[in-house]
Scaffold this motif. Structure first.
Motif, PDB file in Angstrom:
ATOM      1  N   GLN A  55      -3.784 -12.081   8.694  1.00 46.14           N
ATOM      2  CA  GLN A  55      -4.698 -11.201   8.554  1.00 46.14           C
ATOM      3  C   GLN A  55      -4.685 -10.879   7.073  1.00 46.14           C
ATOM      4  N   ALA A  56      -3.544 -10.368   6.490  1.00 49.31           N
ATOM      5  CA  ALA A  56      -3.514  -9.952   5.060  1.00 49.31           C
ATOM      6  C   ALA A  56      -3.723 -11.181   4.131  1.00 49.31           C
ATOM      7  N   LYS A  57      -3.287 -12.306   4.591  1.00 52.01           N
ATOM      8  CA  LYS A  57      -3.777 -13.537   3.566  1.00 52.01           C
ATOM      9  C   LYS A  57      -5.238 -13.653   3.672  1.00 52.01           C
ATOM     10  N   GLU A  60      -6.970 -10.841   1.743  1.00 54.44           N
ATOM     11  CA  GLU A  60      -6.525 -10.805   0.303  1.00 54.44           C
ATOM     12  C   GLU A  60      -7.365 -12.068  -0.233  1.00 54.44           C
ATOM     13  N   PHE A  61      -7.470 -13.160   0.344  1.00 49.69           N
ATOM     14  CA  PHE A  61      -8.063 -14.187  -0.361  1.00 49.69           C
ATOM     15  C   PHE A  61      -9.629 -13.771  -0.707  1.00 49.69           C
ATOM     16  N   SER A  62     -10.193 -12.970   0.309  1.00 48.61           N
ATOM     17  CA  SER A  62     -11.482 -12.406   0.305  1.00 48.61           C
ATOM     18  C   SER A  62     -11.511 -11.684  -0.994  1.00 48.61           C
ATOM     19  N   TYR A 112      -6.108  -4.223  -6.418  1.00 47.38           N
ATOM     20  CA  TYR A 112      -6.969  -4.055  -5.065  1.00 47.38           C
ATOM     21  C   TYR A 112      -6.431  -5.420  -4.251  1.00 47.38           C
ATOM     22  N   THR A 113      -6.032  -6.520  -4.699  1.00 51.25           N
ATOM     23  CA  THR A 113      -6.018  -7.679  -3.878  1.00 51.25           C
ATOM     24  C   THR A 113      -4.591  -7.606  -2.959  1.00 51.25           C
ATOM     25  N   PHE A 114      -3.625  -7.626  -3.991  1.00 48.77           N
ATOM     26  CA  PHE A 114      -2.202  -7.527  -3.457  1.00 48.77           C
ATOM     27  C   PHE A 114      -1.628  -6.343  -2.909  1.00 48.77           C
ATOM     28  N   THR A 115      -2.475  -5.403  -2.285  1.00 45.06           N
ATOM     29  CA  THR A 115      -1.794  -4.178  -1.836  1.00 45.06           C
ATOM     30  C   THR A 115      -1.424  -4.149  -0.178  1.00 45.06           C
ATOM     31  N   ALA A 116      -0.649  -3.600   0.408  1.00 42.66           N
ATOM     32  CA  ALA A 116      -0.634  -3.883   1.716  1.00 42.66           C
ATOM     33  C   ALA A 116      -1.475  -3.707   2.548  1.00 42.66           C
ATOM     34  N   VAL A 117      -1.789  -4.434   3.534  1.00 39.69           N
ATOM     35  CA  VAL A 117      -2.931  -4.301   4.562  1.00 39.69           C
ATOM     36  C   VAL A 117      -2.280  -3.918   5.875  1.00 39.69           C
TER      37      VAL A 117
END
Length: 118
Positions: A55-57, A60-62, A112-117
């Motif tokens: 889910q994180a991937k 993050e890709f979005s 923004y992108t590589f923050t913990a989900v």
């Protein structure tokens, strides 16, 4: 390392498309930018900011893709300004654009992108 590899990929693809395939310079620039962005995402995902969470991937890709699209618009605008308006060499203009957009991309991906989900 990731950033340097991205510059190499970007310049190589742009040069091949523009000089060898005779694709319009801004389309070639966009191809180089997109391929380098995908390469940078994969390297960042699996080397710099590794996670196994599927889910994180996806999330993050979005986020990464959105930031990259904005970065591409900024890149082409800077390239146009320096190359067309100031009459700088195309590849020197591209180098300036990459430098500026790299700051944009890294900053927003870091914040923004590589923050913990959750």
């Amino acid at each position: 390392m990731v950033g340097a590899s991205g510059v190499l990929v970007d310049f190589s693809i742009t040069w091949l498309c523009k000089e060898r395939a005779k694709i319009h310079k801004y389309v070639a620039n966009s191809f180089g930018f997109i391929i380098a962005t995908i390469s940078n995402y994969l390297l960042n995902r699996y080397w710099t900011f590794y996670t196994e969470n599927a889910q994180a991937k996806f999330v993050e890709f979005s986020k990464f893709f959105f930031i990259a699209i904005v970065g591409l618009a900024i890149n082409n605008a800077i390239l146009y300004f320096f190359h067309e308006k100031l009459k700088w060499n195309f590849y020197l203009s591209k180098l300036v654009a990459i430098g500026i957009v790299s700051i944009w991309n890294f900053s927003f991906n870091y914040l923004y992108t590589f923050t913990a989900v959750s």
